[in-house]
Design a protein around this motif. Structure first.
Motif, short mmCIF file in Angstrom:
data_model
loop_
_atom_site.label_atom_id
_atom_site.label_comp_id
_atom_site.label_asym_id
_atom_site.label_seq_id
_atom_site.Cartn_x
_atom_site.Cartn_y
_atom_site.Cartn_z
N GLU A 42 67.01 -2.50 -71.54
CA GLU A 42 65.87 -3.03 -70.79
C GLU A 42 66.02 -4.49 -70.39
O GLU A 42 65.38 -4.93 -69.43
CB GLU A 42 64.60 -2.84 -71.60
N TYR A 43 66.83 -5.25 -71.11
CA TYR A 43 66.96 -6.68 -70.85
C TYR A 43 68.44 -7.10 -70.82
O TYR A 43 68.88 -7.89 -71.65
CB TYR A 43 66.20 -7.48 -71.91
N SER B 146 60.24 -4.02 -68.99
CA SER B 146 61.47 -4.77 -68.83
C SER B 146 61.42 -5.58 -67.54
O SER B 146 60.55 -5.36 -66.68
CB SER B 146 62.68 -3.81 -68.79
#
Length: 175
Positions: free
Chosen positions: A73-74, A1
């Protein structure tokens, strides 16, 4: 990430990382050097009803399911989607979340949903998807090198030189 890459460079686990432009407040002594920008597009399978379009209006994909990067993660990707769809008064219809570009491309390729992302994903898709410009065009994604300017040396410094040269060469070839 993105966060893992920033943390990896900061902790010395990574010498250099190629990332989407991080928030300035996350740099803390690290240097981000922009290399290339890519327009945000919609990726559709070749058999999709929009595949022959030259440009896709955001309103045309409001009801379409999307495959997206993992929110955990994003988070910056989900913030971009939220901002993009806010102009329409709709929320993105995320069917699945994935942790990598190849898994997004695979899911979109089998019809699980469309991808909204930078045009450079088209290079990974190898014809399995068409990446079409969105209208109105959202701001492009800036990709660049993230590194510790004090520590970058050896192979990482050579690699940084190579990606700088490639970015300059790519910009010249587009003129």
């Amino acid at each position: 990430s993105s966060d893992e890459m920033v943390r990896g460079v900061r902790e010395g686990k990574l010498h250099l990382s190629l990332v989407a432009q991080p928030e300035v407040n996350t740099l803390n002594g690290l240097k981000y050097e922009p290399l290339q920008s890519y327009p945000i597009c919609v990726g559709v399978p070749p058999g999709h009803k929009l595949a022959r379009a030259k440009v896709v209006k955001l309103e045309q994909i409001i009801a379409e399911p999307l495959v997206a990067y993992s929110r955990a993660e994003y988070p910056e990707y989900h913030a971009m989607l939220k901002e993009l769809f806010a102009a329409t008064g709709a929320k993105p219809r995320i069917r699945e979340e994935h942790d990598s570009a190849p898994s997004l491309i695979a899911a979109a390729g089998i019809g699980r949903g469309l991808i909204i992302g930078p045009a450079c994903l088209g290079m990974l898709a190898s014809g399995r998807l068409r990446f079409l410009p969105l209208a109105p065009a959202p701001p492009p994604v800036q990709l660049g090198a993230l590194f510790d300017p004090v520590k970058v040396a050896g192979a990482a410094a050579k690699f940084l030189g190579a990606v700088r040269s490639a970015a300059v060469g790519d910009k010249k070839s587009r003129r």
